[in-house]
Design a protein around this motif. Structure first.
Motif, mmCIF file in Angstrom:
data_model
loop_
_atom_site.group_PDB
_atom_site.id
_atom_site.type_symbol
_atom_site.label_atom_id
_atom_site.label_comp_id
_atom_site.label_asym_id
_atom_site.label_seq_id
_atom_site.Cartn_x
_atom_site.Cartn_y
_atom_site.Cartn_z
ATOM 1 N N MET A 98 -5.105 -2.178 -4.508
ATOM 2 C CA MET A 98 -4.238 -1.022 -4.296
ATOM 3 C C MET A 98 -4.931 0.294 -4.666
ATOM 4 O O MET A 98 -4.705 1.317 -4.022
ATOM 5 C CB MET A 98 -2.942 -1.176 -5.098
ATOM 6 N N ALA A 175 1.968 1.276 2.167
ATOM 7 C CA ALA A 175 2.388 0.036 1.513
ATOM 8 C C ALA A 175 3.221 -0.821 2.457
ATOM 9 O O ALA A 175 3.118 -2.046 2.467
ATOM 10 C CB ALA A 175 3.193 0.357 0.248
ATOM 11 N N PHE A 182 1.033 -7.943 -2.315
ATOM 12 C CA PHE A 182 0.923 -7.216 -3.571
ATOM 13 C C PHE A 182 0.704 -8.236 -4.693
ATOM 14 O O PHE A 182 1.649 -8.729 -5.287
ATOM 15 C CB PHE A 182 2.169 -6.372 -3.811
#
Length: 194
Positions: A98, A175, A182
């Motif tokens: 991320m 996202a 994730f």
């Protein structure tokens, strides 16, 4: 003096609440424009009772609408006092991979992002972090008016707050279409400036 003064809360937490509403509106329009393109569902929420113990977010973290699977929690607390064109973006190290894409999006913003791998702060995202859910947090920083009667709307940097909302709209959209899951990572402490 507790209960003696009215604390308007223009920055804490009206600015974050307004930011969430702005982002919801922008993302809804973008989702409509995307048509059938695959993307994640997004749930927008406001929690109460932070100061009394993160009660609202704790309840939801313990009782989600659906099982947590491939989830990212983005939190705003105070985004209305942007100073020196700077915004804190923390938690980028809580999901594998991320930090790279969040940093790239921040580099395209007119704001200077103070990027942190760890999430920091005592806000609602902590209840999700404790469940092993990656988190991001936007925060414009502490100031002397925090939790006082001086946290009033004429001290809000409206342009800066709108830029924060635009930045996190881009983060949220990325996202939503990110092709990886994730995967939670326990972040290392430290700060990185873009």
């Amino acid at each position: 003096n507790r209960g003696k003064w009215v604390h308007p809360g223009a920055d804490d937490n009206a600015s974050g609440s307004a930011g969430v509403l702005m982002i919801a509106e922008k993302m809804a329009a973008e989702y409509k424009r995307m048509g059938d393109k695959p993307r994640r569902s997004v749930l927008f929420m406001g929690f109460s009772a932070e100061e009394s113990g993160l009660n609202g977010s704790r309840f939801y973290a313990d009782n989600p609408l659906k099982d947590y699977k491939n989830v990212l929690m983005i939190n705003f607390d105070m985004i209305g006092r942007v100073r020196n064109n700077s915004i804190g973006v923390s938690g980028v190290g809580t999901a594998k991979g991320m930090q790279e894409w969040v940093t790239k999006i921040c580099n395209d913003s007119p704001l200077t992002a103070n990027i942190r791998a760890s999430s920091g702060g005592g806000s609602d995202h902590l209840n999700f972090l404790r469940k092993g859910i990656p988190v991001l947090m936007g925060h414009s920083g502490q100031h002397p008016d925090y939790h006082t009667e001086n946290d009033v709307s004429d001290k809000i940097n409206r342009v800066g707050a709108a830029q924060v909302a635009n930045l996190f709209t881009q983060i949220g959209l990325h996202a939503a279409v990110w092709d990886s899951s994730f995967e939670f990572v326990q972040p290392q402490r430290g700060r990185r400036r873009r």
